[in-house]
Design an enzyme around this catalytic site. Structure first.
Site, PDB file in Angstrom:
ATOM      1  N   GLN A   1       0.926   8.950 -11.282  1.00 34.18           N
ATOM      2  CA  GLN A   1       0.475   7.877 -10.394  1.00 34.18           C
ATOM      3  C   GLN A   1      -0.050   6.670 -11.167  1.00 34.18           C
ATOM      4  O   GLN A   1      -0.418   5.665 -10.567  1.00 34.18           O
ATOM      5  CB  GLN A   1      -0.617   8.405  -9.468  1.00 34.18           C
ATOM      6  CG  GLN A   1      -0.141   9.496  -8.520  1.00 34.18           C
ATOM      7  CD  GLN A   1      -1.282  10.119  -7.715  1.00 34.18           C
ATOM      8  OE1 GLN A   1      -2.431   9.710  -7.799  1.00 34.18           O
ATOM      9  NE2 GLN A   1      -0.947  11.137  -6.921  1.00 34.18           N
TER      10      GLN A   1
ATOM     11  N   HIS B   1      -4.889   9.988  -9.086  1.00 32.59           N
ATOM     12  CA  HIS B   1      -6.087   9.446  -8.434  1.00 32.59           C
ATOM     13  C   HIS B   1      -6.758   8.344  -9.268  1.00 32.59           C
ATOM     14  O   HIS B   1      -7.915   8.424  -9.641  1.00 32.59           O
ATOM     15  CB  HIS B   1      -7.084  10.569  -8.123  1.00 32.59           C
ATOM     16  CG  HIS B   1      -6.601  11.527  -7.100  1.00 32.59           C
ATOM     17  ND1 HIS B   1      -7.441  12.391  -6.426  1.00 32.59           N
ATOM     18  CD2 HIS B   1      -5.357  11.773  -6.604  1.00 32.59           C
ATOM     19  CE1 HIS B   1      -6.730  13.126  -5.578  1.00 32.59           C
ATOM     20  NE2 HIS B   1      -5.461  12.768  -5.682  1.00 32.59           N
TER      21      HIS B   1
ATOM     22  N   GLU C   1      -8.693   8.424   5.382  1.00 34.29           N
ATOM     23  CA  GLU C   1      -9.796   7.706   6.018  1.00 34.29           C
ATOM     24  C   GLU C   1      -9.664   6.193   5.934  1.00 34.29           C
ATOM     25  O   GLU C   1      -9.107   5.657   4.979  1.00 34.29           O
ATOM     26  CB  GLU C   1     -11.129   8.103   5.359  1.00 34.29           C
ATOM     27  CG  GLU C   1     -11.480   9.569   5.498  1.00 34.29           C
ATOM     28  CD  GLU C   1     -12.788   9.929   4.821  1.00 34.29           C
ATOM     29  OE1 GLU C   1     -13.222  11.089   4.949  1.00 34.29           O
ATOM     30  OE2 GLU C   1     -13.403   9.037   4.165  1.00 34.29           O
TER      31      GLU C   1
ATOM     32  N   TYR D   1      -4.788  21.888  -0.442  1.00 28.40           N
ATOM     33  CA  TYR D   1      -3.338  21.976  -0.348  1.00 28.40           C
ATOM     34  C   TYR D   1      -2.937  23.447  -0.220  1.00 28.40           C
ATOM     35  O   TYR D   1      -3.374  24.296  -0.989  1.00 28.40           O
ATOM     36  CB  TYR D   1      -2.683  21.349  -1.573  1.00 28.40           C
ATOM     37  CG  TYR D   1      -2.928  19.867  -1.671  1.00 28.40           C
ATOM     38  CD1 TYR D   1      -2.375  18.992  -0.740  1.00 28.40           C
ATOM     39  CD2 TYR D   1      -3.717  19.340  -2.682  1.00 28.40           C
ATOM     40  CE1 TYR D   1      -2.605  17.626  -0.808  1.00 28.40           C
ATOM     41  CE2 TYR D   1      -3.952  17.972  -2.768  1.00 28.40           C
ATOM     42  CZ  TYR D   1      -3.403  17.122  -1.823  1.00 28.40           C
ATOM     43  OH  TYR D   1      -3.635  15.780  -1.897  1.00 28.40           O
TER      44      TYR D   1
END
Length: 372
Positions: A82, A148, A241, A262
């Protein structure tokens, strides 16, 4: 030449018992294609845009949609998973100072680990290179992770910068402590250093850059018309959120969450609320993987859209329009359900149109046009 596609906008979800709005139709115009996993877009005048590509390139998209050569002058970037070159914005005074801010996964000097960093630079007059590159924030500590990073930048009215930071996946409990930058929103001055009014400045054991804590992986951020910061955040399996981070507030991760591990199973005590911890303004279960946020202030899409919050979905490949009343999300519309592309960034341009980036090896820059 740009290409036009007519796609239905269908109101699918009602929040709080309010009736859904009538379905609408818009067209999407392909401004540019051939972008490799584009992540952030900023507007630099004369119809041109600066776009980041996650593998570590920044390009200028001309008013005619042509892609320029990679902009020179980027610092070392640890691209993988990522991570890579992520968000980019222009300074509020860009027209006079040529300043841009960008964030990326910064490799450790020793070669072990990485973290999110933010830099400032001057874009040369020919937009071919970055000059005076300065790292103005570096997340600590660095860890070995490809996940992340967070990495959305928002400039407030006073010129200071908010930066969202992920918990790095393997360090989720760090989000509850003040001795690190994992799972936080930070606020720094444009020249670097903590904003002097940050809530933990001068507190023993706390990093002064921290603005709010208890976050997981915030990949969307925008200022509302009233100047307040709103963010979108990836939950685990469920529990994505929308939040409004405020100074010193704790948003709960991983103590409270509407998601689960998960594959199933409770996270921690499996609770969704606890005194002293903030509740999200809106949550998605199942997760939509939100990325990119923008408030609509333009009149291009009619009065019904003004004040709406747009959020991209990576997982389900649509654009969400959230209707806001005060601090409440009262209705959601799922837009562009047939787009079939991961929506990575959402921005309102100086021309009043909404622009989207799609996350793909052959990603696109799209312009959203109102129905005719």
């Amino acid at each position: 030449m740009p290409r036009l596609f007519a796609l239905p906008l269908v109101a699918l979800i009602t929040v709080g018992g309010l009736p859904p709005a009538a379905a609408q139709t818009v067209t999407t115009e392909v401004v540019a294609s051939g972008l490799q996993n584009p992540w952030g877009v900023a507007f630099i005048g004369e119809g041109r845009m600066l776009v980041t590509e996650r593998p570590g390139r920044m390009r200028v998209v001309g008013a005619d949609g042509r892609l320029g050569a990679p902009v020179a002058g980027l610092p070392p970037i640890d691209a993988g998973g990522q991570g890579g070159l992520l968000d980019v914005i222009t300074d509020r005074e860009f027209a006079s100072n040529r300043t841009v801010y960008f964030c990326y996964s910064e490799p450790a000097a020793s070669g072990g680990g990485n973290s999110t960093a933010m830099a400032s630079a001057k874009l040369s007059s020919d937009a071919a290179r970055l000059d005076d590159v300065k790292v103005i924030f570096s997340q600590g500590p660095k860890v070995s992770s490809r996940s992340h990073f967070g990495c959305r930048i928002v400039q407030s009215a006073d010129g200071s910068l908010f930066l969202t930071l992920g918990d790095r996946f393997s360090r989720m409990n760090d989000a509850q402590t003040l001795d690190n930058h994992h799972g936080k929103v930070v606020r720094v001055r444009a020249t670097g250093g903590a904003h002097p009014d940050n809530p933990f400045v001068g507190r023993a054991g706390a990093l002064p850059e921290i603005w709010s804590i208890g976050h997981r992986n915030l990949q969307g951020a925008a200022l509302a018309p009233d100047g307040r910061l709103w963010t979108s955040e990836h939950g685990p399996q469920g529990g994505d959120e929308i939040n409004r981070p405020q100074a010193g507030k704790n948003h709960g991760w991983p103590v409270i969450t509407f998601g689960e591990n998960y594959g199933g199973g409770a996270i921690g005590a499996g609770i969704t609320s606890k005194p002293g911890l903030e509740q999200p303004l809106h949550q998605w279960t199942p997760s939509i993987a939100p990325s990119g946020l923008a408030f609509v202030t333009s009149e291009r899409y009619g009065k019904a859209w003004q004040g709406s919050l747009l959020a991209g979905s990576l997982k389900f490949r649509y654009l969400s329009r959230l209707v806001i009343e005060g601090d409440r999300v009262v209705r959601e519309e799922k837009l562009l359900p047939d787009l079939n592309q991961r929506v990575r960034d959402v921005r309102q341009g100086p021309d009043g149109f909404i622009y989207l980036l799609t996350d793909d090896r052959n990603g696109q820059l799209l312009r959203l046009l109102p129905g005719r």
